[in-house]
Design a protein around this motif. Structure first.
Motif, mmCIF file in Angstrom:
data_model
loop_
_atom_site.group_PDB
_atom_site.id
_atom_site.type_symbol
_atom_site.label_atom_id
_atom_site.label_comp_id
_atom_site.label_asym_id
_atom_site.label_seq_id
_atom_site.Cartn_x
_atom_site.Cartn_y
_atom_site.Cartn_z
ATOM 1 N N ALA A 170 0.898 -1.134 -0.232
ATOM 2 C CA ALA A 170 -0.133 0.013 0.055
ATOM 3 C C ALA A 170 0.721 1.337 -0.071
ATOM 4 O O ALA A 170 0.706 2.355 -0.691
ATOM 5 C CB ALA A 170 -0.880 0.030 1.219
ATOM 6 N N LEU A 171 1.842 1.370 0.796
ATOM 7 C CA LEU A 171 2.912 2.366 0.749
ATOM 8 C C LEU A 171 3.395 2.730 -0.555
ATOM 9 O O LEU A 171 3.524 3.736 -1.099
ATOM 10 C CB LEU A 171 3.920 2.057 1.662
ATOM 11 N N ASP A 172 3.859 1.605 -1.311
ATOM 12 C CA ASP A 172 4.528 1.682 -2.551
ATOM 13 C C ASP A 172 3.384 2.345 -3.674
ATOM 14 O O ASP A 172 3.798 3.116 -4.317
ATOM 15 C CB ASP A 172 4.946 0.186 -3.075
ATOM 16 N N GLN A 173 2.227 1.993 -3.372
ATOM 17 C CA GLN A 173 1.207 2.543 -4.493
ATOM 18 C C GLN A 173 0.777 3.890 -4.160
ATOM 19 O O GLN A 173 0.420 4.776 -5.075
ATOM 20 C CB GLN A 173 -0.211 1.496 -4.279
ATOM 21 N N ILE A 174 0.755 4.556 -2.935
ATOM 22 C CA ILE A 174 0.272 5.655 -2.594
ATOM 23 C C ILE A 174 1.319 6.958 -2.435
ATOM 24 O O ILE A 174 0.811 7.804 -2.551
ATOM 25 C CB ILE A 174 -0.762 5.527 -1.269
ATOM 26 N N LEU A 175 2.628 6.474 -2.099
ATOM 27 C CA LEU A 175 3.718 7.571 -1.625
ATOM 28 C C LEU A 175 3.643 8.551 -2.793
ATOM 29 O O LEU A 175 3.719 9.827 -2.585
ATOM 30 C CB LEU A 175 4.840 6.980 -1.427
ATOM 31 N N GLY A 176 3.502 8.287 -4.207
ATOM 32 C CA GLY A 176 3.565 8.932 -5.136
ATOM 33 C C GLY A 176 2.625 9.979 -5.509
ATOM 34 O O GLY A 176 2.448 10.898 -6.131
ATOM 35 N N ARG A 177 1.255 9.486 -4.468
ATOM 36 C CA ARG A 177 0.262 10.434 -4.595
ATOM 37 C C ARG A 177 -0.152 11.345 -3.370
ATOM 38 O O ARG A 177 -1.078 11.942 -3.342
ATOM 39 C CB ARG A 177 -1.014 9.559 -4.866
ATOM 40 N N CYS A 178 0.784 11.203 -2.452
ATOM 41 C CA CYS A 178 0.966 12.095 -1.410
ATOM 42 C C CYS A 178 1.604 13.378 -1.652
ATOM 43 O O CYS A 178 2.093 13.754 -2.738
ATOM 44 C CB CYS A 178 1.717 11.593 -0.002
ATOM 45 N N VAL A 179 1.292 14.722 -0.997
ATOM 46 C CA VAL A 179 1.395 15.951 -1.313
ATOM 47 C C VAL A 179 2.196 16.256 -0.182
ATOM 48 O O VAL A 179 2.125 15.629 0.887
ATOM 49 C CB VAL A 179 0.333 16.663 -1.574
ATOM 50 N N PRO A 180 2.764 17.531 -0.076
ATOM 51 C CA PRO A 180 3.401 17.895 1.105
ATOM 52 C C PRO A 180 2.388 18.259 2.233
ATOM 53 O O PRO A 180 1.432 18.865 1.830
ATOM 54 C CB PRO A 180 4.103 19.462 0.496
ATOM 55 N N GLY A 181 2.425 17.794 3.270
ATOM 56 C CA GLY A 181 1.397 17.881 4.290
ATOM 57 C C GLY A 181 0.471 16.684 4.590
ATOM 58 O O GLY A 181 -0.280 16.593 5.487
ATOM 59 N N SER A 182 0.799 15.739 3.594
ATOM 60 C CA SER A 182 -0.291 14.714 3.882
ATOM 61 C C SER A 182 0.470 13.822 4.915
ATOM 62 O O SER A 182 1.665 13.930 5.335
ATOM 63 C CB SER A 182 0.111 13.568 2.516
ATOM 64 N N VAL A 183 -0.600 13.144 5.662
ATOM 65 C CA VAL A 183 -0.415 12.449 6.924
ATOM 66 C C VAL A 183 -0.467 10.879 6.623
ATOM 67 O O VAL A 183 -1.505 10.376 5.994
ATOM 68 C CB VAL A 183 -0.985 13.093 7.946
ATOM 69 N N LEU A 184 0.592 10.188 7.258
ATOM 70 C CA LEU A 184 0.337 8.684 7.109
ATOM 71 C C LEU A 184 0.474 8.178 8.845
ATOM 72 O O LEU A 184 1.130 8.533 9.405
ATOM 73 C CB LEU A 184 1.634 8.073 6.515
ATOM 74 N N VAL A 185 -0.630 7.427 8.874
ATOM 75 C CA VAL A 185 -0.863 7.200 10.385
ATOM 76 C C VAL A 185 -0.689 5.636 10.735
ATOM 77 O O VAL A 185 -1.405 4.851 9.968
ATOM 78 C CB VAL A 185 -2.285 7.409 10.843
ATOM 79 N N PHE A 186 0.149 5.204 11.417
ATOM 80 C CA PHE A 186 0.455 3.723 11.758
ATOM 81 C C PHE A 186 0.065 3.401 13.286
ATOM 82 O O PHE A 186 0.404 4.077 14.056
ATOM 83 C CB PHE A 186 2.101 3.587 11.721
ATOM 84 N N PHE A 187 -0.509 2.284 13.430
ATOM 85 C CA PHE A 187 -1.330 1.834 14.667
ATOM 86 C C PHE A 187 -0.354 1.130 15.404
ATOM 87 O O PHE A 187 -0.203 0.746 16.643
ATOM 88 C CB PHE A 187 -2.638 1.414 14.765
ATOM 89 N N GLN A 188 0.618 0.214 14.856
ATOM 90 C CA GLN A 188 1.245 -0.713 15.356
ATOM 91 C C GLN A 188 2.913 -0.377 15.047
ATOM 92 O O GLN A 188 3.826 -1.612 15.138
ATOM 93 C CB GLN A 188 0.963 -2.098 14.851
#
Length: 255
Positions: free
Chosen positions: A197-215
């Motif tokens: 999922a990270l590989d798929q979406i990182l290129g679609r994140c913009v400055p300020g985008s937030v990724l949240v990890f629970f574990q």
């Protein structure tokens, strides 16, 4: 430890777990009618659950000025997705372009898919299964909440996506070729799907985008940490911090 029959990990003591059971009994037997219960949930919500809700609220406020969708990977019962629809209604009620997509197999773990590093009997076949038809149920819930909020006649296009992330996410991106990601939750526990999922979406994140990890730092569920080290650390300019109210929730902000 795990409370008998539970699918969630807890660090509570036996006395705290017993008190939790008594609180649940009080909720069931409360001298309130259903409408009053719904308006007085603060009587019964436990502090760890409230802390998680506050953490999600804090995270959501960080993206109010950022365009893009909210993606919830490993949505399970869909609480993050529903919370985000209601937080959208609170913090940006007229932004109907804020789409939410909730991803899950809804079938729970399969033993062949569990990372070899996860040596825990509670993360095996069927754990976190929601039963048949839950994706449709969650879709209805999201629609109901949106129908209560501002501009109910304008659909945001929220989606509940059922199936293996390696199949459903590429198709979702193909169907939404203008996709930008403002916020993504990762709660799949396992390294393989998290890295995919990270590989798929990182290129679609913009400055300020937030990724949240629970574990991210749980030793008995190291998959998210492995994925972060392999795919984010040293490769993407970002800052990393933990939630103030919910310390196990870790936040990556793209710079």
């Amino acid at each position: 430890m795990l409370k008998s029959g539970s699918t969630s990990v807890t660090q509570s003591s036996e006395s705290q777990l017993d008190a939790r059971e008594h609180l649940w009994e009080e909720f069931q037997n409360a001298p309130l009618d259903d409408a009053e219960k719904e308006r007085n949930l603060g009587l019964f919500i436990r502090s760890p659950l409230l802390a998680r809700l506050l953490a999600i609220s804090d995270v959501y406020r960080e993206i109010v000025q950022i365009p893009g969708s909210v993606l919830d990977f490993g949505t399970w019962r869909g609480q993050n997705a529903v919370l985000c629809e209601n937080l959208r209604a609170i913090f940006e009620p007229f932004n109907k372009q804020r789409r939410i997509a909730a991803f899950d197999t809804f079938q729970g773990y399969k033993s062949h898919s569990v990372d070899a590093q996860v040596d825990n009997e509670n993360f095996r076949d069927g754990c976190y299964s929601t039963g048949e038809g839950y994706a449709d149920y969650l879709t209805r819930l999201l629609g109901l909440h949106e129908s209560i909020n501002a501009l109910p006649h304008v659909s945001s296009g929220h989606k509940v996506v059922a199936g293996d992330i390696k199949e459903t996410l590429p198709q979702f991106i193909e169907d939404n070729r203008n996709l930008l990601v403002a916020l993504a939750f990762f709660d799949m526990n396992l390294e393989g799907p998290t890295r995919f999922a990270l590989d798929q979406i990182l290129g679609r994140c913009v400055p300020g985008s937030v990724l949240v990890f629970f574990q991210l730092q749980r030793d008995f569920l190291p998959g998210e940490g492995y994925a972060y080290v392999a795919d984010v650390l040293g490769k993407v300019r970002h800052e990393l911090r933990r939630s103030v109210t919910y310390p196990s929730l870790c936040i990556v902000k793209i710079l």
